[in-house]
Structures are given as C-alpha cells and as structure tokens.
Design an enzyme around this catalytic site. Structure first.
Site, PDB file in Angstrom:
ATOM      1  CG  HIS A 101     -32.044  21.129   9.802  1.00 15.09           C
ATOM      2  ND1 HIS A 101     -31.322  20.023  10.112  1.00 15.09           N
ATOM      3  CD2 HIS A 101     -32.729  20.840   8.663  1.00 15.09           C
ATOM      4  CE1 HIS A 101     -31.541  19.087   9.201  1.00 15.09           C
ATOM      5  NE2 HIS A 101     -32.377  19.545   8.307  1.00 15.09           N
ATOM      6  CD  GLU A 268     -28.886  11.634   3.160  1.00 10.17           C
ATOM      7  OE1 GLU A 268     -29.034  12.860   3.274  1.00 10.17           O
ATOM      8  OE2 GLU A 268     -29.328  10.817   3.971  1.00 10.17           O
ATOM      9  CG  HIS A 271     -31.799  10.706   0.657  1.00 12.96           C
ATOM     10  ND1 HIS A 271     -31.861  12.073   0.771  1.00 12.96           N
ATOM     11  CD2 HIS A 271     -31.923  10.219   1.914  1.00 12.96           C
ATOM     12  CE1 HIS A 271     -32.031  12.404   2.045  1.00 12.96           C
ATOM     13  NE2 HIS A 271     -32.065  11.297   2.759  1.00 12.96           N
ATOM     14  CG  ASP A 296     -26.394  15.423   3.033  1.00 14.34           C
ATOM     15  OD1 ASP A 296     -25.527  16.324   3.065  1.00 14.34           O
ATOM     16  OD2 ASP A 296     -27.535  15.567   3.522  1.00 14.34           O
ATOM     17  CG  ASP A 309     -29.564   9.136   7.715  1.00 14.17           C
ATOM     18  OD1 ASP A 309     -29.434   9.093   6.484  1.00 14.17           O
ATOM     19  OD2 ASP A 309     -30.350   9.919   8.299  1.00 14.17           O
TER      20      ASP A 309
HETATM   21  C1  XUL Z   1     -33.249  13.647   5.681  1.00 10.04           C
HETATM   22  C2  XUL Z   1     -32.027  14.393   5.341  1.00 10.04           C
HETATM   23  C3  XUL Z   1     -31.938  15.745   5.917  1.00 10.04           C
HETATM   24  C4  XUL Z   1     -31.314  16.750   5.006  1.00 10.04           C
HETATM   25  C5  XUL Z   1     -31.311  18.148   5.536  1.00 10.04           C
HETATM   26  O1  XUL Z   1     -33.279  12.357   5.180  1.00 10.04           O
HETATM   27  O2  XUL Z   1     -31.158  13.889   4.683  1.00 10.04           O
HETATM   28  O3  XUL Z   1     -31.237  15.662   7.104  1.00 10.04           O
HETATM   29  O4  XUL Z   1     -29.997  16.416   4.719  1.00 10.04           O
HETATM   30  O5  XUL Z   1     -32.572  18.598   5.842  1.00 10.04           O
HETATM   31 CO    CO Z   2     -29.311  14.603   3.996  1.00 10.80          CO
END
Ligand code: XUL
Ligand code: CO
Length: 436
Positions: A101, A268, A271, A296, A309
C-alpha cells in the site's frame, strides 16, 4: 552493504524428507508441472504490510516483533532502509513478486503533497531494487482505511470532501503502480460499508462507490496502464457490513453498474471463510464467471470469527484451489500473494522466512496434487458422468433453449419418474483423500 538477514542464505529445495526449517520441501521454482514451471504457476508474492510493517500488535497490547533495522529517525530514510531489507528477504526467499500500500512503503506527510513527495522518494529506491533483483510488483494499492479521515469510509463516505481526497490518493498510487510496472492494481474496500443502517443511505453510498471505481477505470485508460484492476471482497471487519461482501456480491455490483469488464477479483481465503464460504467456493464461483484475477493466500482459524490472516497450511484446501486454477489455465497477471502475518508470539527473525516457506510449500503441494488429479482424470470423468443427461436428448434441448414448459410436461408424462442419481459424496471425498 548492510546484510539484514545474516546467517540466512538463498532458501534451497531439499525435498519432502528434509527437516531443515529453512528449506523447501515441495516448492521447486524450476520444476515443470503440466508444462509450466512452479514459479510461473504460482507467481508468489510477499505482502509488504504484514512482512515489513507488522509488529504483532493487537487490541490488548503493543507489538512484540522488533526488527533490528527499525531504528527510528527520519521516517523517509527509515522507509528506504526497510525497502532494502524487504528486497534482501524476497531475493533470499525466491518470491518473484511483492505488493504494497502507498502508506506502508512510505510515511504519510502532513499534507497530501508531502505524502506524495515521500512516496516518490521511496519509490525511487524501490525502482532501483526491482531492477537489481528482478523482483516485480504484483499489485499496488492505496490505504484508504488507516487515517482517521477515512473512519466513515472513503468512496462511500457521507462527506464528498473525503471522496475527493481518496480519489487523489488512488490517482497517485495508480501512477506509482504504472511507473513500477505493477501487473495489477487492487481495491480492497477498507471501510466501505456501515456500522448501522440508521445513519446510512446505502443506495447512495453504493452509487458513489461505483462512481469512484468508474473514474479509476477511466484514469487507467487515460494514463495507458495495461494492468488488471482487482476488487478484493470481504464481508465484515473493520465495518460491521462491508459492501464488497463476497465474490457473488461484487460480481452482481459490477454488473449493476456496467463495470464488469473493467475489474476482476482478488480473492482472499480468510475473507471467504468470514463470509461463510469455503475458499474453494469463492474461487470456483469467480472462475466460472471469468472473474478470478488473483489470490490473497492465507487462512483463518475455524474456531475464531475474525480475520486472523494466518499463513496457508491446509494442503487439501490448497489442492482444491489449485484445481480451479488449472481448470482456468492459470491466473494471468495475478498471483498468490501472502496476505498473511506472523503470530504475535513468532518473534524470531527467521520465523518470517519459515512462515513463507510453509505457505509456498503448501501451495506447491496443492499444485502437485491438483496436477495429478487432472492427469489421471478420474474425478473429471466422474463429474462428467454426473451431468451426462445434458449431453443428449432432452438435456441438450433444454440447454439450447429449444423447448418450453408445455413440451417438457409432455415429455415427463411419457417418461415417468426419473431414476435416483446418487451424489456419491463419500466416493468423491475418498478419491480426493487418496491423492493427499
Ligand atoms: C484486509 C486485506 C488488505 C488487502 C489490501 O483484510 O486483506 O490487506 O489485501 O488492502
Ligand atoms: Co488481502
């Protein structure tokens, strides 16, 4: 030149029998699987925000992870030192990509102009490091959620001023991504959602989010950026309800606003599970609709209801994901980005290597299993067989739209009851377990 990880060399491949924590057991970058190297299938990426900005802090206490190079001082100079550490890490680990980022690679200034200057100063060094190591940017993204100005959202903020500020931030980060040759640009809807509908005009906020994304797609064309724009769904956290809930919601949203050709999805694992799906469900759905762009890679904890995560360590799940990937012929410009963090208690410097090695091996192993399943074709032929009634007769007529309710009634009256068709779930599960 300072060495940031002394005593750790390039991570070798030693095979499944090795007990060396700093060696790959399955990931062998040059090994060909179904005609393509593992490196090219997997396109591994390190997430800068976790690997180099994560400290292990949680709501109950501060960070526990202290890196020897984090000496403080001028924040831009410190950011540049960190970039050098990151590239040494990635070079030794052998990941071809990374992502960041804007605000994790360079410090935010007092004004937008100062933030942009800070970013430019750090990006100059990043560019040199990319050229020196050959490591490339998988995706760039803007942090539109940490600064308090974004507490009510960015593009869905009730204040138009914040919308404009966020647009300016994304514009800059898209330019930086282009400059670095980033292969994708990701939008994760940080605080795009709501805490209570009592204070929220939902339709208006969704319209604004679509406007924002439409402007990003237009700006991409204007600056000649050829990478893929990605949206990363997440159902909750930080807001109670995130608008980009899951793959199906985002696909529906994009179609509602005519944006489906401009974006793909960055899915992800954690998620997906927070949304009540398996990750397999998420990738399968997006892939079948031609919308799977990137991954992700991480995992949650089945016992916990938040985004933990963790590094992906589940071989079976990796195999299912890889099966989807092979079926769609690869991720194109996407890759497997380790959006995963060390546990708060994993404080050794080498833990950072070991965690990534574990994730890379898990996904490599998943790839090998998926390739074997594909080569043997047993699962595929079982699946084909299950749908065989659609390959001839009435099935073909229905799929081709050559029939209607009246004709189907005539057909059903003449043919009588359908025979029972076993789902054979246990047989499928046993078959899969046989490959692990
Ligand atoms: C948050 C997430 C972020 C995105 C990028 O849960 O996954 O890190 O991957 O903004
Ligand atoms: Co992410």
């Amino acid at each position: 030149m300072t060495e940031f990880f002394p005593g750790i060399g390039n991570i070798p491949f030693e095979g499944p029998e090795s007990r060396n924590p700093l060696a790959f057991k399955y990931y062998r970058a040059d090994q060909k699987v179904l005609g393509k190297t593992m490196r090219d299938h997997l396109r591994f990426s390190v997430a800068y925000w976790h690997a180099f900005r994560g400290t292990g802090g949680d709501p109950f206490g501060p960070g526990t992870i202290v890196r020897p190079w984090e000496k403080g001082g001028d924040p831009v100079e410190m950011a540049i030192v960190r970039v050098r550490a990151a590239f040494e890490f990635m070079r030794k680990l052998g990941t071809p990509f990374y992502c960041f980022h804007d605000r994790d690679i360079a410090p935010e200034g007092k004004t937008l102009a100062e933030s942009n200057r800070n970013l430019d100063a750090v990006i100059k060094v990043v560019k040199e490091q990319q050229a020196e190591t050959g490591i490339k940017l998988l995706f760039g993204t803007a942090n539109l959620f940490s600064n308090p100005r974004y507490m009510n959202g960015a593009s869905t903020n009730p204040d138009a001023h914040v919308f404009a500020f966020a647009a300016a931030q994304v514009k800059k980060m898209m330019e930086v991504t282009l400059e670095l040759g980033g292969e994708n640009y990701t939008f994760w809807g940080g605080r795009e959602g709501y805490q209570t509908l009592l204070n929220t005009d939902m339709r208006r906020e969704l319209n604004h989010m679509a406007k924002f994304l439409g402007m990003a797609a237009a700006y991409k064309k204007e600056i000649g950026y050829a990478g893929t724009l990605l949206i990363e769904p997440k159902p909750k956290e930080p807001t109670k309800h995130q608008y980009d809930f899951d793959a199906a919601t985002v696909i529906g949203f994009l179609r509602q606003y005519g944006l489906e050709r401009e974006f793909k999805l960055n899915l992800e694992c954690n998620h997906g599970t927070l949304a009540g799906h398996t990750f397999h469900h998420e990738v399968e759905l997006a892939s079948r609709y031609g919308m799977l762009g990137s991954v992700d890679a991480n995992s949650g904890d089945t016992m916990l209801g938040w985004d933990t995560d963790q590094f992906p360590m589940d071989v079976k799940e990796a195999a299912m994901t890889m099966r989807v990937l092979l079926n769609q012929g690869g991720l194109g410009s996407g890759g497997f980005n380790f959006d995963a963090k060390l546990r708060r208690e994993s404080t050794d410097l080498e833990d950072l290597f070991i965690a990534h090695i574990g994730g890379m091996d898990t996904l490599a192993r998943g790839l090998l299993i998926a390739a074997k399943i594909r080569e043997e074709g047993v699962l595929d032929s079982m699946l084909q067989d299950r749908y065989s009634s659609w390959e001839s007769g009435i099935g073909v007529e229905i799929e081709r739209g050559k029939t209607d309710f009246k004709a189907l009634e005539r057909w059903a009256l003449a043919e009588g009851e359908p025979k029972s068709l076993s789902g054979r779930q246990e047989r499928y599960e046993n078959l899969l377990n046989g490959y692990l």
